[in-house]
Design an enzyme around this catalytic site. Structure first.
Site, PDB file in Angstrom:
ATOM      1  N   ASP A 514       0.867  -1.154   0.000  1.00 36.51           N
ATOM      2  CA  ASP A 514       0.000   0.000   0.000  1.00 36.51           C
ATOM      3  C   ASP A 514       0.916   1.219   0.000  1.00 36.51           C
ATOM      4  O   ASP A 514       2.075   1.109   0.392  1.00 36.51           O
ATOM      5  CB  ASP A 514      -0.824  -0.067   1.284  1.00 36.51           C
ATOM      6  CG  ASP A 514      -1.691   1.140   1.445  1.00 36.51           C
ATOM      7  OD1 ASP A 514      -2.213   1.611   0.439  1.00 36.51           O
ATOM      8  OD2 ASP A 514      -1.825   1.602   2.587  1.00 36.51           O
ATOM      9  N   ASP A 930      -1.552  -0.883   5.903  1.00 35.54           N
ATOM     10  CA  ASP A 930      -1.831  -0.472   7.273  1.00 35.54           C
ATOM     11  C   ASP A 930      -3.296  -0.243   7.533  1.00 35.54           C
ATOM     12  O   ASP A 930      -3.707  -0.086   8.660  1.00 35.54           O
ATOM     13  CB  ASP A 930      -1.075   0.809   7.588  1.00 35.54           C
ATOM     14  CG  ASP A 930      -1.632   1.980   6.806  1.00 35.54           C
ATOM     15  OD1 ASP A 930      -2.062   1.746   5.664  1.00 35.54           O
ATOM     16  OD2 ASP A 930      -1.642   3.095   7.312  1.00 35.54           O
ATOM     17  N   ASP A 934      -6.638  -2.404   3.141  1.00 36.68           N
ATOM     18  CA  ASP A 934      -5.638  -3.375   2.723  1.00 36.68           C
ATOM     19  C   ASP A 934      -5.954  -4.776   3.222  1.00 36.68           C
ATOM     20  O   ASP A 934      -5.262  -5.720   2.896  1.00 36.68           O
ATOM     21  CB  ASP A 934      -4.266  -2.969   3.248  1.00 36.68           C
ATOM     22  CG  ASP A 934      -3.898  -1.567   2.831  1.00 36.68           C
ATOM     23  OD1 ASP A 934      -4.139  -1.241   1.664  1.00 36.68           O
ATOM     24  OD2 ASP A 934      -3.407  -0.811   3.671  1.00 36.68           O
TER      25      ASP A 934
END
Lengths: 1171, 336
Positions: A514, A930, A934
């Site tokens: 990410d 995080d 995700d």
């Protein structure tokens, strides 16, 4: 459709545990669901709710103020999500990441068709403050007592055993033990064979019992906590476990909520309450929840509340969704996720709330979500399973051979069996001569088969599973205790949530990352602005001294100061103070827009100095926070937001702005706007959004030069890696305003197609805007990110960055994080149709072929580094590619690229991308992220880093069959402690990681080589004593002792040859286990009641015994040693070289001479390393 | 935000430093350098070849006379089993041989059985070790079936197939027509005599059934003195085995003629077993067996040869240790 809408919340966001790629394209809609209308147009209570599906919060502001216009009170409900998934907070400035929802396409308009009544069958009726009636329904609602413990005293034994036997190893042991119980088969003693299994079961059961006892205790504590419940008009303390659905509960600040409850009223006049949901989803920011105005006003603090009926959906585990409606005085109002507060949340910044329990105990969302994470199996384990199947086939074959031979023997000796002294087919001791333990041919053969299964079962290394598990526990211990894996700023250690994928960490081929929060610190920093066509980007960090005296305002004798400051551009600062010049006016509008056009809630925070307070902007979008802080630093400080108005302190003067309307961000418009009644009695619409859509609605004729200048500034901002937003404004004339107002009100009260109508209203008002300027916000890279990415790439790991940012921003972040380098050839795929995607992919593949040909012919040897490709693809294109036949092409292309950058992707698309790789290769994938967006990606990948499951698979402390322990203990010790190379070497040469990716230490070839090797060792161990003791007086026990010792020594030396680092513990484990075997053999042979009494001592007196033992070990190990040395000399792998270099220290000296080219991806034959 | 303030007050959760937890313990990292490899291989050769030579010479020094008698000590009829089972027939058989080389005392007399699976699963289990030692455990005959109890339910001591099938051929040796004493004392292990077989346990109901497996035992002698039984009950590991019959405490000179009077009682005919009488001296390697010597020579020789090969390899195709140019990413891809 009923009056007062009840819509069906589509449960689009799957429970975290069931990500399904079929759910792409994601259909998160900014639905406008809830509204309750009272009297339109007069004293109106206009509510608009723009909650996203995953958006549990919004805040409402009520206004009693009057303005020049005929609006007396407008109350707003603007949804904004807390959740990174949706606009704003993650990634993207408004409008910069709309493609997350881009796949929604035209379906959004049809959303309204899903408005429907909650079916009576599916509904639960809650009579507020009437728990008796509430619970007198067909189905009994669960009470609020919870039980996380698994067992009771009665159920412990059966349930625990049942659970333990889910492990294949235990079933295997059980089957072997049962076979041993058959009298015909008892190869080993009956009791002896059951003992190890019983031990293992007992130890595990004790551990489980202890854990369950702790859960019982915590349940008891939890159930006995007190909450204040409304009983007969008074609030009384009641234990949590006694709370029933329908009761009205009052919760004070900083308390934990006892059950899921619908808010009735809060201490805030506008019905706002803040909760922290850390216990539920791990997010620590405050979320806003609302009490409905209707209930807020009529719920007294003390006294009876009655006559309310809440009809809500059945309990489900979706913590981001709730749908219900409430009947109040015959009216129906809708309730959404922003009206419910969930068990486990903590009430913050709110003195008290009063709510009615709707779900209790095990039916609360928190409890429904309290389940284990999906277990992942490591590649090692998968491969072990495969090889165990091979070994099982081998075992069956071996047993078949044995039983066939037995059959042949029986047949050859069929005439002799009854007299044969060592067989004795008949029992002559009875008066009537019967067959003794002879069941006829077929049965004898069958029994021999089963017996050989018992004898040869050690071939199947079921105990390996247990050893591997113990090794993992040890590894996890070292990972957790590693002080380099400690983060000081959050005071948190590394956590290992799933024990069973440790070893996969060494074989990662793909890393999916990410961007925001992972590569970058999710802290946005306002960097520069372009106002009125002038670029102000000479911001200087204000020195500490300046910071002390930085912008602040005096309120009630208090000094208010923004919590964060930004770099200030002196020119802009000067202009911001000159309201009356033309330029100053422009800057004024720009800064007002920054301060007003957002959903930020200002909070004041005490400091150590009682006279100074910091103002902190709580908001879901870090971009908005950054903008608000920027405005504050330039003297436009948003100091108060309450119902219907905001107060902005402009250069020391508090000015009140009435917020008359707010148009949510949505993915089609990619912008948001507020309609503000300004202090100068004008009504203005402020709009901010992505450049692509903003320039369409800006009136370029006003000042074309300025537009062009701004566009070029935007271009330079985004090439610097800044996130950009364009800000525009228009003043509304009275007629325009009234027209807007009426259509806004009718749209927000519409029962059907509200979202569409509101969007239309927004589009009507957001046009012919005057361009104010643009902002550039820096998304700061985390420390060490470029170095890490560089290392990953040299290690041959392909890094994919998946982000919601727009392409230019993503590419520039790509460069600054060294994901992209100037050496790379970029392939950009950015299409709006399937056909063009296909064409692009084909072209790109052609390009790759051409490039690889060129580089091969050009510079043969060192070509690997020059033809690197980087693929940049956006979410829209992915919509056309994922889940279609084009996937194959994308995979083909992507697997050839060193770096892949996916921009503007939706959360579930991330999972789709991971699946793209995972379904097509055996390569290990790792996903790191995080945020909640995700989660699906993390769960899809082989190894997930970041938010992981609730609790790791519990460690199994189990011992093994006692025989095996002499050989497995050293294995475990070595498995935990051994390191191939030092930290320094590995960091210096990330390429060394390639050995793991190529599976050099464990692959099919190596398996068979090892099988061959061990075959030779068994031949040596078996036949040397056989030949040496042929024609001799040696007894069964004595020779057995020799064989046992030979095997244990062989196994340990075998292991010792693979040990790379000899710690003291390793020495103790390996030599100690040989010694322990000797001691055990001695002890067993010192027991007079065993047949082998004193056998070891007798045979150990002979020299032949020791000569034999030495001969076995050396003859067994020489081939292995020779092959190992030969391979290391002639075909050394990278790890060999690096180890030698580490020891002899000449790696650094020759460092300069050898160019460290990035690793080539050409298939390299795996060395037959014996390590 | 407020949680930040809270956590900063908490104790740091930073793992405490120790060399163990940080995996920085001192470690020895042996590398197989050419010198080490050649050294190991040469050492193996140097150790193994002398041992092999010693073993060969020891085996060479063993003087051994083996005489198979089961096939000659029986009338050449088809009724071998009938003959051997008939208690009335005269089973005395006289064999003679000459001593090839001087045999120094003690000379061991063995009987050797071939194709007798004393290690058979049904057989090895058929004994009761408790009964042999503990007078109170006389009736614990469960593992001994079908030789646990007599047909009228009395426990057999010693029970089980092993004891039941006790070897019962006897040998009388004479040297040059003078009787040669065979010492049958101390042929069993001392541990068996003192601990495993009780001095207060006497054979009972032994060999009373319809089917006689082998020797009978004198019921007046305690088990602790029944050394033949003890030797027999140390079941052998391999189907071809020797068991000590007795010792001759005098030297036997070369060319001396030995005559053996054999009572050929033991039935190996029913399963094609062979019986041999063995007279042998012993050395540290045991009996006459070249295998260990040859194996050691082979292993030692191979090690030396491999050592030489590796030396040549290191001389003619050297590879500097830790040379980075051998790293895969520094090698030219044409090698692949």
């Amino acid at each position: 459709m009923m009056k007062g809408s009840q819509q069906q919340w589509p449960l689009l966001v799957p429970p975290p545990r069931t990500p399904g790629k079929e759910e792409l394209p994601i259909d998160i809609d900014s639905s406008i669901p809830v509204s309750s209308m009272s009297k339109p147009y007069s004293d109106s209570q206009i509510e608009m709710s723009g909650d996203f599906v995953r958006n549990p919060s919004s805040h409402s502001i009520q206004s009693k103020s009057s303005s020049t216009h005929s609006i007396k009170g407008v109350s707003f409900r603007e949804g904004h999500d807390l959740n990174p998934v949706s606009y704003g907070s993650r990634g993207a400035s408004l409008g910069s990441n709309p493609v997350r929802y881009g796949s929604r396409g035209a379906s959004s308009g049809g959303f309204t068709s899903s408005y429907k009544e909650i079916n009576d069958e599916d509904a639960r009726l809650v009579y507020v403050n009437d728990p008796g009636r509430t619970n007198q329904q067909r189905f009994k609602f669960a009470g609020n007592s919870i039980r996380t413990s698994k067992y009771s005293i009665l159920t412990f034994l059966p349930r625990n055993l049942f659970e333990q036997f889910h492990r294949i190893a235990y079933i295997y042991f059980l089957v072997i033990a049962i076979l041993n119980q058959l009298p015909q088969l008892a190869v080993f003693g009956r009791e002896a064979s059951i003992l190890p299994l019983a031990m293992v079961l007992f130890v595990t059961a004790v551990k489980d019992a202890y854990e369950d006892y702790r859960r019982h205790r915590s349940d008891r504590i939890e159930n006995n906590r007190l909450a204040s419940v409304l009983v007969n008009g008074e609030y009384e303390d009641k234990k949590w476990k006694d709370i029933c659905v329908g009761e009205v509960i009052k919760v004070s600040g900083n308390q934990t909520l006892p059950c899921d409850m619908v808010l009735l009223s809060t201490s805030d006049a506008t019905g706002v309450a803040y909760v922290q949901t850390t216990n539920l989803d791990g997010e620590s920011n405050l979320k806003t929840r609302y009490a409905k105005q209707e209930t807020q006003m009529r719920t007294p603090v003390v006294g009876n509340i009655g006559g309310l009926l809440i009809k809500c959906e059945k309990p489900n585990r979706n913590i981001y969704g709730f749908q219900a409606n409430m009947e109040i005085d015959g009216k129906r109002i809708s309730l959404g996720p922003s009206n419910i507060i969930l068990r486990g949340c903590e009430l913050k910044n709110t003195d008290w709330v009063v709510g009615v329990a709707v779900y209790a105990g095990k039916e609360t969302k928190a409890m429904l979500n309290n389940a284990g994470a999906p277990s992942k199996r490591s590649r090692l384990e998968k491969r072990m399973n495969k090889e165990i199947i091979i070994l099982s086939i081998f075992l069956v074959a071996l047993c078949t051979v044995v039983s066939i031979c037995h059959g042949a023997w029986l047949r050859r000796h069929r005439e002799e069996l009854y007299l044969m002294q060592f067989y004795r087919k008949y029992d002559y001791s009875e008066p009537e001569v019967k067959k003794y333990e002879y069941y006829g041919w077929g049965m004898e053969i069958f029994f021999v088969f089963l017996m050989s299964v018992i004898v040869f079962q050690v071939m199947i290394p079921i105990s390996l599973y247990i050893s591997v598990e113990l090794v993992r526990i040890g590894q996890a211990y070292f990972m957790i205790r590693d002080d380099r894996m400690f983060d000081k700023s959050t005071n948190s250690r590394f956590q290992c949530r799933a024990l069973n994928i440790n070893e996969d960490l060494g074989q990662i081929k793909y890393v999916f990352s990410d961007k925001t929060g992972t590569l970058t610190e999710n802290k946005m920093e306002f960097q520069c602005a372009s106002v009125g066509g002038v670029d102000y980007d000479n911001g200087k960090d204000i020195s500490t001294e300046d910071w002390q005296t930085g912008y602040s305002v005096q309120v009630d004798g208090m000094v208010l100061r923004p919590k964060m400051t930004v770099k200030l551009d002196q020119d802009l600062l000067n202009l911001s103070k000159m309201e009356h010049t033309n330029e100053g006016k422009h800057v004024y509008d720009f800064l007002v827009a920054l301060a007003a056009c957002n959903t930020i809630v200002p909070l004041t925070v005490e400091t150590s100095d009682p006279a100074i307070k910091l103002i902190e902007y709580q908001g879901e979008s870090p971009d908005e926070q950054a903008l608000a802080y920027a405005a504050a630093s330039y003297g436009f400080m948003l100091v108060e937001r309450s119902s219907g108005h905001i107060v902005i302190d402009i250069q020391g003067k508090r000015q009140r702005f009435n917020v008359l309307g707010l148009h949510e961000f949505d993915s089609d418009r990619k912008r948001m706007s507020v309609i503000v009644g300004c202090p100068d009695q004008t009504v203005k619409v402020f709009v901010k959004g992505a450049d692509t859509t903003m320039f369409k609605v800006i009136d370029k004729s006003l000042n074309l030069n300025m537009v062009n200048a701004t566009e070029s500034h935007l271009h330079s901002y985004s090439s610097k890696g800044l996130r950009t937003l364009v800000i525009g404004m228009r003043e509304l004339s009275t007629s325009e305003f009234e027209q807007w107002q009426s259509s806004y009100e009718s749209a927000s009260t519409a029962l059907m197609g509200r979202a569409k109508l509101l969007r239309k209203v927004a589009n009507n008002v957001e046009n012919n805007l005057k361009l104010l300027g643009a902002s550039g916000i820096e998304d700061k890279l985390q420390q060490g990110v470029p170095e890490a990415i560089e290392s990953l790439r040299t290690a041959g790991i392909k890094v994919w960055v998946l982000t919601g940012d727009k392409q230019e921003t993503a590419i520039s972040i790509g460069y600054s994080s060294k994901l992209l380098t100037s050496k790379m050839t970029q392939i950009v795929i950015n299409n709006n149709s399937k056909d063009s995607c296909r064409k692009n992919l084909d072209d790109a593949l052609q390009l790759y072929k051409k490039l690889s040909n060129v580089s091969h012919s050009n510079d043969g040897g060192h070509g690997a580094g020059t033809n690197q490709l980087a693929l940049i693809i956006d979410g829209t294109s992915l919509v056309y590619i994922l889940e279609t036949e084009l996937e194959e092409k994308l995979f083909e292309l992507a697997s050839k690229c060193t770096a892949v950058l996916c921009c503007r992707v939706a959360p579930l698309q991330k999972a789709g991308i991971v699946a793209l790789i995972k379904n097509r290769t055996d390569d290990m994938t790792l996903a790191i992220g995080d945020g909640a967006n995700d989660v699906s990606m993390i769960q899809k990948a082989d190894v997930g880093i970041g938010i992981s499951g609730q609790e790791g698979r519990q460690a199994v402390m189990a011992s093994d069959f006692s025989m095996v322990i002499y050989t497995s203990l050293p294995t475990i010790v070595v498995g935990i402690l051994d390191k191939d190379l030092g930290r320094g070497t590995l960091l210096q040469y990330p390429q060394l990681y390639g050995a793991g990716q190529r599976g050099e230490s464990y692959n099919g070839k190596l398996f068979w080589v090892t099988i061959l090797d061990t075959m030779w060792q068994s031949v040596a161990a078996f036949f040397i004593p056989l030949a040496a003791y042929w024609d001799s007086t040696v007894g069964v026990s004595a020779l057995g002792d020799l064989w046992i010792l030979a095997v244990v020594i062989l196994v340990n030396i075998h292991l010792a040859m693979d040990v790379i680092r000899w710690y003291t513990i390793t020495h103790i484990a390996i030599w100690g286990s040989i010694l322990a075997t000797f001691i055990c053999v001695m002890i067993i042979d010192a027991l007079p009641f065993l047949p082998g009494y004193w056998a070891f001592f007798m045979i150990a007196k002979t020299k032949l015994f020791w000569v034999c033992l030495l001969g076995i070990v050396v003859a067994g190990m020489v081939p292995r040693f020779v092959v190992k040395v030969f391979v290391q000399h002639c075909k050394p792998n990278d790890i060999h070289i690096a180890r030698e270099a580490e020891k002899f220290g000449n790696l650094r000296e020759t460092n300069a001479e050898t160019e460290m080219n990035p690793i080539s991806d050409l298939p390299r034959s795996t060395a037959t390393a014996t390590t | 935000m407020s949680s930040d303030d809270g956590s900063s007050k908490k104790v740091s959760r930073k793992p405490r430093y120790s060399r163990f937890t940080q995996q920085e313990l001192p470690a020895c990292k042996p590398i197989l350098t050419p010198a080490l490899v050649i050294g190991i291989l040469m050492c193996l050769g140097i150790i193994f070849i002398p041992i092999g030579l010693l073993a060969l010479s020891a085996s060479e020094n063993v003087v051994e006379v083996v005489d198979r008698y089961d096939d000659v000590c029986i009338p050449s009829t088809d009724q071998k089993v009938g003959f051997i089972k008939d208690p009335a027939t005269n089973k005395t058989c006289i064999r003679s041989f000459t001593i090839p080389k001087k045999m120094r005392k003690p000379v061991y007399v063995y009987y050797q059985l071939d194709n007798f699976y004393q290690n058979h699963r049904r057989y090895v289990k058929s004994r009761s070790d408790r009964q042999l030692w503990n007078p109170k455990a006389e009736s614990s005959t469960t593992p001994c079936d079908p030789e646990g109890q007599t047909s009228d339910g009395k426990p057999i001591v010693p029970c089980g197939l092993i004891a039941w099938s006790l070897f019962n051929d006897t040998y009388m040796l004479s040297k040059n027509d003078a009787a040669l004493q065979i010492n049958k004392k101390d042929i069993a292990w001392r541990s068996d005599r003192t601990h495993k077989f009780g001095s207060n346990i006497y054979p009972k109901n032994f060999q009373n059934g319809t089917l006689i497996g082998g020797a009978k035992l004198d019921e007046s002698i305690p088990l602790s003195q029944q050394e033949d039984l003890m030797v027999w009950m140390r079941t052998s590991a391999l189907p071809t085995f020797r068991k000590l019959y007795g010792k001759i405490e005098t030297d036997l000179e070369a060319n001396e003629k030995i005559t053996v009077t054999i009572q050929n009682n033991y039935n190996t005919y029913s399963f094609n077993g062979r019986k041999k009488l063995v007279i042998s001296t012993a050395t540290w390697i045991g009996g006459k067996n070249d295998f260990i010597g040859k194996m050691y020579m082979a292993v030692g020789g191979t090690s030396i040869v491999l050592g030489v090969i590796f030396s040549l390899l290191y001389v003619f195709k050297p590879r500097p240790l830790g040379d980075p140019s051998y790293l895969s990413w520094n090698k030219s891809p044409t090698l692949d």
